[in-house]
Design a protein around this motif. Structure first.
Motif, PDB file in Angstrom:
ATOM      1  N   ASP A  33      -3.954   3.873  -7.987  1.00 13.19           N
ATOM      2  CA  ASP A  33      -3.896   2.412  -7.998  1.00 13.19           C
ATOM      3  C   ASP A  33      -3.609   1.927  -9.416  1.00 13.19           C
ATOM      4  OD1 ASP A  33      -6.295   2.661  -9.367  1.00 13.19           O
ATOM      5  OD2 ASP A  33      -7.530   2.017  -7.677  1.00 13.19           O
ATOM      6  N   ARG A  34      -3.528   0.613  -9.585  1.00  9.15           N
ATOM      7  CA  ARG A  34      -3.117   0.045 -10.874  1.00  9.15           C
ATOM      8  C   ARG A  34      -4.120   0.374 -11.985  1.00  9.15           C
ATOM      9  NH1 ARG A  34       0.431  -3.814 -13.079  1.00  9.15           N
ATOM     10  NH2 ARG A  34       0.142  -3.601 -15.320  1.00  9.15           N
ATOM     11  N   ARG A  35      -5.402   0.318 -11.683  1.00 13.10           N
ATOM     12  CA  ARG A  35      -6.392   0.585 -12.728  1.00 13.10           C
ATOM     13  C   ARG A  35      -6.306   2.026 -13.207  1.00 13.10           C
ATOM     14  NH1 ARG A  35     -12.605  -0.836 -11.640  1.00 13.10           N
ATOM     15  NH2 ARG A  35     -12.284   0.708  -9.995  1.00 13.10           N
ATOM     16  N   THR A  93      -7.492   5.536  -5.969  1.00 14.11           N
ATOM     17  CA  THR A  93      -6.264   5.609  -5.173  1.00 14.11           C
ATOM     18  C   THR A  93      -6.048   4.326  -4.406  1.00 14.11           C
ATOM     19  OG1 THR A  93      -7.448   6.616  -3.327  1.00 14.11           O
ATOM     20  CG2 THR A  93      -6.394   8.106  -4.893  1.00 14.11           C
ATOM     21  N   ASP A  94      -4.805   4.056  -4.135  1.00 15.25           N
ATOM     22  CA  ASP A  94      -4.431   2.936  -3.295  1.00 15.25           C
ATOM     23  C   ASP A  94      -4.726   3.302  -1.846  1.00 15.25           C
ATOM     24  OD1 ASP A  94      -2.890   0.414  -2.688  1.00 15.25           O
ATOM     25  OD2 ASP A  94      -1.618   1.892  -1.680  1.00 15.25           O
ATOM     26  N   SER A  95      -5.458   2.458  -1.149  1.00 13.51           N
ATOM     27  CA  SER A  95      -5.936   2.815   0.194  1.00 13.51           C
ATOM     28  C   SER A  95      -4.797   2.948   1.205  1.00 13.51           C
ATOM     29  CB  SER A  95      -6.944   1.762   0.689  1.00 13.51           C
ATOM     30  OG  SER A  95      -6.327   0.472   0.717  1.00 13.51           O
ATOM     31  N   ALA A 142       2.079   5.849  -9.000  1.00 16.94           N
ATOM     32  CA  ALA A 142       1.091   4.814  -8.696  1.00 16.94           C
ATOM     33  C   ALA A 142       1.766   3.647  -7.998  1.00 16.94           C
ATOM     34  CB  ALA A 142       0.407   4.332  -9.974  1.00 16.94           C
ATOM     35  N   ARG A 143       0.987   2.946  -7.204  1.00 13.01           N
ATOM     36  CA  ARG A 143       1.423   1.667  -6.635  1.00 13.01           C
ATOM     37  C   ARG A 143       0.839   0.581  -7.527  1.00 13.01           C
ATOM     38  NH1 ARG A 143      -0.410  -1.104  -0.933  1.00 13.01           N
ATOM     39  NH2 ARG A 143       1.167  -2.781  -0.905  1.00 13.01           N
TER      40      ARG A 143
END
Length: 533
Positions: free
Chosen positions: A296-298, A288-290, A363-364
């Motif tokens: 997240d991107r991955r 996750t994007d913090s 997602a970001r």
């Protein structure tokens, strides 16, 4: 319908025979006015002078020797009646109870004598016992009036009300208000329980007897009118999800169950916001994007590969929406990093809330760029998500004075659909290219990848561009587009069900010289396409 009725009438010593303090207070006030040698004046008994009793009062004006017109009825009386009596004559109401009431009103007016009555009605749908006090009055012009105080002593439906009030789920009972053609114009609030008041920060006692459109500040956002009519007329429940805003500009996701009643509906609501945070309606991924709590991107790269494989194997649709905040560096420079981070989190919640299914992925994928991956979703389904996102963004209304595009924070969006002969890179690049075209077009718009317009096949049509700016018609927008050579109904984005992109029924103002406005003349013709908000 079998009906059993019973009546009791008291004309002498009312204040000594009745234990309702409201009745005693009104009778004694009326007696004092009469003892002064003049008839009791209407101004002394107007509902506005008795605010604590106004909901239980009716004002009737005598019309001719034997009829009365209803000029006022309180909210609690409105709940007990199956129609709006405003402006009606008593003689028009019909029925045994209405006939008895008219007789009592005539006797009260002719004798200029206060009357207290108790009524019992028992039929298949309800048992009701109520008391009424009738006081004859006169206005400054010599017109005769009656004040009617009506109080329900027992109402079978009140037992249901008690159960609704005791439940922790926010609930609302509504009766349809229809015109003479049967068209529902609004909904009268019969019951609003304390839990509903807590959900929306409203005193539920102020809602009963009022219309939903006037009493509920979020009624327009909930957009339940059509679903309520369908549930009532077809006798089926409906499960819905809605986004509403609060005073702080935050969005809440509300689950609504619409249950049918004979002449209305009962609504049960649940606030899902806390249950679905930090990402409403979206499965929480391991990576996750913090800042935003989104994937997240991955994680997104892994999921898009997996979903493309599933879509190819199952033959399902798969859509990707790319979104970018317009002129975000200018926002950071003007407001600072802390405010910018808060905006990113709020936009993330907004994007996640627009996705209602468990397997949707948000997602970001860049500093101000987001991706919405929608498995088993064709172009129309993706259009519905974009529509929800558009409405939510409008409601968020975050000021962005440094944006040359719009006064509030806006998004550029690119939409692409999976092609059978493509892969995840092709899907991502087409959505990214559509996003780039939206940005280069000035932002605050969505561009649909041309290869995604008709069944995932390439066409000669240019990308569909949809500006978000307001058009000259209220609540609609306009943008000139070049329609493809195929008929409009063959286009995946021009069916009557397409939400908030194009509505075939709303296409207007065909501007091709020498051609009519027939469907066959639309192919390849520049038109002005009106988009419902």
């Amino acid at each position: 319908m079998n009906t059993t009725t019973w009546h009791k009438v008291i004309t002498q010593g009312i204040d000594q025979s009745v234990d309702n303090p409201d009745v005693v207070m009104l009778v004694r006030q009326w007696q004092q006015s009469e003892q002064a040698g003049r008839r009791a004046n209407l101004a002394q008994f107007a509902p506005s002078t008795w605010p604590q009793l106004a909901g239980q009062m009716m004002l009737l004006r005598r019309e001719g020797p034997s009829d009365f017109r209803i000029y006022h009825h309180g909210a609690q009386i409105a709940v007990q009646l199956p129609f709006d009596p405003s402006g009606r004559f008593l003689s028009q109401l019909g029925g045994e109870m209405a006939g008895f009431f008219l007789d009592v009103c005539r006797d009260t007016a002719v004798g200029n004598q206060a009357r207290y009555t108790v009524h019992l009605a028992h039929h298949s749908e309800a048992v009701s016992t109520w008391e009424q006090l009738l006081l004859p009055l006169v206005d400054d012009h010599g017109h005769d009036w009656l004040l009617v105080y009506r109080n329900a002593l027992e109402w079978r439906h009140q037992r249901v009300d008690a159960m609704i009030n005791a439940t922790s789920a926010p609930m609302l009972c509504l009766r349809a208000l229809s015109d003479e053609r049967g068209v529902v114009l609004d909904w009268l609030i019969l019951v609003a329980n304390p839990a509903l008041g807590r959900m929306f920060g409203i005193d539920p006692a102020t809602l009963v007897g009022r219309t939903a459109s006037a009493a509920l500040p979020h009624w327009g956002e909930l957009d339940l009118g059509a679903d309520c009519v369908a549930a009532m007329r077809f006798g089926t429940s409906r499960e819905l999800n809605r986004l509403v805003g609060n005073d702080d500009g935050e969005l809440r996701q509300i689950a609504v169950n619409v249950g049918p009643l004979t002449d209305g509906v009962v609504l049960s609501l649940q606030d899902l916001t806390r249950l679905l945070q930090p990402r409403q309606g979206v499965r929480r991924l391991v990576g996750t994007d913090s800042l935003t709590g989104l994937a997240d991107r991955r994680e997104f790269d892994e999921r898009i590969r997996a979903e493309v494989l599933c879509a190819r194997r199952a033959g399902d649709g798969l859509s990707l929406v790319m979104a970018e905040i317009d002129h975000f560096p200018a926002y950071i420079q003007a407001r600072g990093r802390h405010a910018a981070d808060d905006v990113l989190r709020r936009v993330a919640r907004l994007l996640a809330a627009a996705c209602e299914r468990e397997n949707d992925i948000v997602a970001r994928v860049g500093p101000q760029t987001f991706a919405l991956l929608l498995p088993a979703t064709d172009g129309e389904g993706a259009a519905e998500v974009v529509a929800r996102l558009r409405r939510a963004l409008d409601h968020l209304g975050l000021p962005h004075p440094d944006s040359p595009t719009a006064a509030t924070l806006s998004l550029s969006l690119g939409l692409a659909c999976f092609k059978r002969d493509g892969d995840e890179l092709d899907l991502f690049e087409r959505a990214e290219q559509a996003l780039l075209e939206a940005r280069l077009g000035g932002g605050h718009r969505v561009v649909i990848d041309p290869a995604s317009v008709v069944g995932g096949q390439n066409t000669a049509a240019s990308a569909r561009v949809l500006a978000f700016g307001r058009g000259p018609l209220p609540g609609m927008e306009m943008h000139d587009v070049e329609l493809p050579e195929l008929a409009l109904r063959e286009s995946g984005f021009l069916t009557s069900e397409t939400a908030a992109l194009f509505s075939l029924a709303a296409l207007t103002d065909v501007t091709h010289a020498g051609e009519g406005s027939r469907a066959g003349a639309w192919a390849g013709v520049p038109v002005k396409a009106w988009r419902h908000r």
